[in-house]
Scaffold this motif. Structure first.
Motif, short mmCIF file in Angstrom:
data_model
loop_
_atom_site.label_atom_id
_atom_site.label_comp_id
_atom_site.label_asym_id
_atom_site.label_seq_id
_atom_site.Cartn_x
_atom_site.Cartn_y
_atom_site.Cartn_z
N ILE A 88 0.83 -1.21 0.00
CA ILE A 88 0.00 0.00 0.00
C ILE A 88 0.86 1.26 0.00
N GLU A 89 1.97 1.23 0.75
CA GLU A 89 2.88 2.37 0.74
C GLU A 89 3.51 2.55 -0.65
N ARG A 90 3.84 1.43 -1.30
CA ARG A 90 4.42 1.56 -2.64
C ARG A 90 3.39 2.12 -3.62
N MET A 91 2.14 1.67 -3.51
CA MET A 91 1.09 2.20 -4.38
C MET A 91 0.86 3.69 -4.11
N THR A 149 3.82 -10.94 3.99
CA THR A 149 3.48 -11.30 5.37
C THR A 149 2.77 -10.16 6.11
N LEU A 150 2.74 -8.97 5.50
CA LEU A 150 2.00 -7.87 6.12
C LEU A 150 0.49 -8.12 6.08
N PHE A 151 0.05 -8.93 5.12
CA PHE A 151 -1.38 -9.19 4.96
C PHE A 151 -1.86 -10.22 5.98
N ARG A 152 -3.11 -10.11 6.35
CA ARG A 152 -3.71 -11.07 7.26
C ARG A 152 -3.61 -12.48 6.68
N ASP A 153 -3.49 -13.46 7.54
CA ASP A 153 -3.32 -14.84 7.10
C ASP A 153 -4.56 -15.39 6.38
N ASP A 154 -5.73 -14.83 6.70
CA ASP A 154 -6.96 -15.33 6.09
C ASP A 154 -7.31 -14.59 4.79
N ILE A 155 -6.36 -13.75 4.30
CA ILE A 155 -6.59 -12.96 3.09
C ILE A 155 -5.88 -13.63 1.91
N ASP A 156 -6.58 -13.71 0.75
CA ASP A 156 -5.94 -14.12 -0.50
C ASP A 156 -5.14 -12.92 -1.00
N VAL A 157 -3.82 -12.99 -0.94
CA VAL A 157 -2.97 -11.83 -1.20
C VAL A 157 -3.15 -11.31 -2.63
N ASP A 158 -3.25 -12.21 -3.60
CA ASP A 158 -3.41 -11.77 -4.99
C ASP A 158 -4.71 -10.98 -5.17
N VAL A 164 -6.82 -3.42 -3.74
CA VAL A 164 -6.11 -2.19 -3.39
C VAL A 164 -5.86 -1.37 -4.65
N ARG A 165 -5.38 -2.05 -5.70
CA ARG A 165 -5.08 -1.32 -6.94
C ARG A 165 -6.34 -0.71 -7.54
N TRP A 166 -7.44 -1.47 -7.58
CA TRP A 166 -8.69 -0.95 -8.12
C TRP A 166 -9.19 0.23 -7.29
N SER A 167 -9.05 0.15 -5.99
CA SER A 167 -9.49 1.25 -5.12
C SER A 167 -8.72 2.52 -5.41
N ILE A 168 -7.41 2.39 -5.54
CA ILE A 168 -6.56 3.56 -5.80
C ILE A 168 -6.84 4.13 -7.18
N GLU A 169 -6.93 3.26 -8.17
CA GLU A 169 -7.20 3.74 -9.54
C GLU A 169 -8.58 4.37 -9.63
N GLY A 170 -9.55 3.78 -8.93
CA GLY A 170 -10.90 4.35 -8.93
C GLY A 170 -10.93 5.74 -8.31
N ILE A 202 -7.72 2.95 5.69
CA ILE A 202 -8.84 2.01 5.80
C ILE A 202 -8.48 0.68 5.14
N LEU A 203 -7.81 0.75 3.99
CA LEU A 203 -7.38 -0.47 3.32
C LEU A 203 -6.39 -1.25 4.18
N LYS A 204 -5.48 -0.53 4.82
CA LYS A 204 -4.53 -1.21 5.71
C LYS A 204 -5.26 -1.90 6.86
N THR A 205 -6.22 -1.20 7.44
CA THR A 205 -6.98 -1.77 8.55
C THR A 205 -7.73 -3.03 8.09
N SER A 206 -8.21 -2.99 6.85
CA SER A 206 -8.99 -4.11 6.33
C SER A 206 -8.14 -5.32 5.99
N PHE A 207 -6.95 -5.09 5.45
CA PHE A 207 -6.18 -6.19 4.87
C PHE A 207 -4.93 -6.59 5.66
N TYR A 208 -4.40 -5.67 6.49
CA TYR A 208 -3.14 -5.97 7.17
C TYR A 208 -3.37 -6.56 8.56
N LYS A 209 -2.35 -7.22 9.08
CA LYS A 209 -2.39 -7.79 10.43
C LYS A 209 -2.42 -6.67 11.47
#
Length: 209
Positions: A88-91, A149-158, A164-170, A202-209
């Motif tokens: 997310i920081e890179r995006m 590994t920053l993403f939650r374990d129950d999240i499909d990273v791809d 995240v990309r669609w949210s930013i582009e949108g 908000i995206l970080k809160t949703s997807f990160y550990k």
């Protein structure tokens, strides 16, 4: 001296007028419907001058394609910092780089949109290869060396990457539509960036550990 060299030896202001007029015409009307008459009128030159530098519409389109791809590579993609492992920081950083590049070259990025939709017959084989190489570079700039590994374990990273990309582009597309027709130099972008960062949190809160 080849045609490209002749054109690039032109006075810089006149050269840029021709480039900008042509980029805008192709961006607005596509290759088939683009008019060299409208281009020369907008650039304030005679038609003979345009065809002195570019033998036909396709030659002009090929020149603009190379011009656009070089700007996308040098003023956008190569400036993305791949040492940042947080996706997310890179995006976030990529978005700032892209916004500046687009602000500095609005007609170029509008042309790029039509270029990616053009038929293969309108660009050369070398240019098709260059487009593919830039797409590959763009993917590596966004996804290489990301710390999954920053993403939650129950999240499909791809899938998270895409969301995240669609949210930013949108968000960028929405803001671009709001600001269309206004001079970027006269706009205070800080409130937009502040709002953008809030969405990223908000995206970080949703997807990160």
């Amino acid at each position: 001296m080849d045609i490209t060299k002749k054109f690039e030896n032109l006075d810089n202001d006149k050269q840029q007028r021709i480039i900008n007029a042509a980029l805008k015409e192709f961006a607005e009307n596509g290759y088939e419907k683009a008019s060299t008459n409208r281009i020369v009128k907008s650039a304030g030159i005679g038609k003979g001058m345009l065809f002195y530098y570019f033998k036909n519409k396709k030659a002009l389109y090929h020149y603009l394609t190379d011009y656009t791809l070089d700007i996308v590579k040098n003023e956008y993609l190569t400036l993305i910092d791949t040492t940042e492992p947080d996706f997310i920081e890179r995006m976030k950083q990529a978005a700032r780089v892209k916004t500046k590049a687009r602000s500095d070259n609005p007609d170029t990025f509008n042309f790029l949109g039509t270029l990616l939709l053009t038929s293969e017959g309108e660009v050369s084989a070398d240019q098709l290869k260059k487009i593919q190489e830039l797409q590959k570079l763009g993917n590596s700039k966004i996804y290489d060396n990301i710390n999954n590994t920053l993403f939650r374990d129950d999240i499909d990273v791809d899938k998270a990457f895409k969301l995240v990309r669609w949210s930013i582009e949108g968000y960028q597309n929405e803001i671009s539509a709001q600001l269309a027709g206004r001079k970027m130099s006269s706009i205070n972008l800080d409130p937009y960036w502040d709002e953008f960062y809030e969405y990223l949190d908000i995206l970080k809160t949703s997807f990160y550990k």
